[in-house]
Design a protein around this motif. Structure first.
Motif, PDB file in Angstrom:
ATOM      1  N   GLN A 104       0.842  -1.208   0.000  1.00 59.67           N
ATOM      2  CA  GLN A 104       0.000   0.000   0.000  1.00 59.67           C
ATOM      3  C   GLN A 104       0.871   1.250   0.000  1.00 59.67           C
ATOM      4  N   ALA A 105       1.963   1.203   0.756  1.00 54.95           N
ATOM      5  CA  ALA A 105       2.853   2.369   0.837  1.00 54.95           C
ATOM      6  C   ALA A 105       3.503   2.639  -0.520  1.00 54.95           C
ATOM      7  N   ARG A 106       3.854   1.591  -1.232  1.00 54.44           N
ATOM      8  CA  ARG A 106       4.459   1.788  -2.558  1.00 54.44           C
ATOM      9  C   ARG A 106       3.425   2.395  -3.512  1.00 54.44           C
ATOM     10  N   LYS A 107       2.244   1.811  -3.511  1.00 55.38           N
ATOM     11  CA  LYS A 107       1.201   2.230  -4.458  1.00 55.38           C
ATOM     12  C   LYS A 107       0.673   3.637  -4.133  1.00 55.38           C
ATOM     13  N   ASN A 108       0.421   3.910  -2.873  1.00 54.37           N
ATOM     14  CA  ASN A 108      -0.261   5.164  -2.510  1.00 54.37           C
ATOM     15  C   ASN A 108       0.695   6.301  -2.165  1.00 54.37           C
ATOM     16  N   ILE A 109       1.972   5.984  -1.928  1.00 54.48           N
ATOM     17  CA  ILE A 109       2.900   7.056  -1.549  1.00 54.48           C
ATOM     18  C   ILE A 109       4.112   7.115  -2.478  1.00 54.48           C
ATOM     19  N   GLU A 116       4.758   5.881  -5.287  1.00 55.32           N
ATOM     20  CA  GLU A 116       4.471   6.032  -6.715  1.00 55.32           C
ATOM     21  C   GLU A 116       3.582   7.240  -7.004  1.00 55.32           C
ATOM     22  N   THR A 117       3.409   8.107  -6.020  1.00 56.68           N
ATOM     23  CA  THR A 117       2.558   9.290  -6.212  1.00 56.68           C
ATOM     24  C   THR A 117       3.260  10.533  -5.644  1.00 56.68           C
ATOM     25  N   ASP A 118       2.603  11.672  -5.815  1.00 55.79           N
ATOM     26  CA  ASP A 118       3.152  12.925  -5.278  1.00 55.79           C
ATOM     27  C   ASP A 118       3.142  12.961  -3.755  1.00 55.79           C
ATOM     28  N   LYS A 153       5.407  15.130  -0.737  1.00 53.66           N
ATOM     29  CA  LYS A 153       4.607  15.910   0.230  1.00 53.66           C
ATOM     30  C   LYS A 153       4.903  15.437   1.649  1.00 53.66           C
ATOM     31  N   ILE A 154       5.009  14.134   1.824  1.00 52.16           N
ATOM     32  CA  ILE A 154       5.202  13.589   3.170  1.00 52.16           C
ATOM     33  C   ILE A 154       6.674  13.630   3.582  1.00 52.16           C
ATOM     34  N   CYS A 155       7.557  13.270   2.666  1.00 46.87           N
ATOM     35  CA  CYS A 155       8.965  13.061   3.027  1.00 46.87           C
ATOM     36  C   CYS A 155       9.905  14.195   2.611  1.00 46.87           C
ATOM     37  N   GLY A 156       9.399  15.145   1.834  1.00 53.05           N
ATOM     38  CA  GLY A 156      10.266  16.164   1.246  1.00 53.05           C
ATOM     39  C   GLY A 156      11.162  16.902   2.228  1.00 53.05           C
ATOM     40  N   ALA A 157      10.710  17.080   3.458  1.00 58.86           N
ATOM     41  CA  ALA A 157      11.498  17.852   4.424  1.00 58.86           C
ATOM     42  C   ALA A 157      12.411  16.967   5.281  1.00 58.86           C
TER      43      ALA A 157
END
Ligand code: SF4
Ligand code: SF4
Length: 125
Positions: free
Chosen positions: A96-101, A103-105, A109-113
């Motif tokens: 789920q983490a691969r598909k929903n995070i 492989e998406t923007d 948004k979550i990890c950028g910082a």
């Protein structure tokens, strides 16, 4: 295994870099366990978990960067449709983490910082 939501990301992107030797050794062992036994049941929690157990930023059971970590956990939990108190097999959570995070923007948004973002962004799973 007890995990806070955003660690479903960090475990998959781990390449042997941690906060200190003890943390890195421990995380290496956890990642190996989950790789070898993907059916491992993960209990989602909102406090210090299996990875936090030996983290130098774990101050008497409370993360030193709690505000940032709680914000990430909330974003990951929402994107994955999980909540503290829930449980599911590691392989389902990871996928789920691969598909929903990843492989998406949601990833940036979550990890950028995060201090590890550039490393994680370029790490293939
Ligand atoms: S960028 Fe940070 S929070 Fe995101 S997966 Fe990597 S280590 Fe974890
Ligand atoms: S104590 Fe904080 S910094 Fe350390 S692993 Fe846990 S959430 Fe991450």
């Amino acid at each position: 295994m007890r995990l806070r939501p955003h660690h479903a990301l960090c475990i998959q992107k781990f390449t042997g870099h941690g906060y200190d030797d003890r943390f890195t050794e421990h995380m290496t062992a956890i990642c190996e366990t989950l790789r070898n036994s993907p059916e491992t049941k993960v209990n989602i929690i909102s406090s210090c978990d299996e990875l936090c157990a030996v983290c130098p930023h774990n101050l008497a059971g409370k993360c030193a960067t709690l505000e940032k970590v709680e914000a990430m956990d909330a974003q990951v939990a929402k994107a994955l449709g999980v909540r503290p108190g829930g449980a599911l097999p590691w392989e389902a959570l990871a996928s789920q983490a691969r598909k929903n995070i990843f492989e998406t923007d949601e990833f940036i948004k979550i990890c950028g910082a995060c201090q590890w973002y550039d490393l994680c962004r370029t790490t293939k799973i």
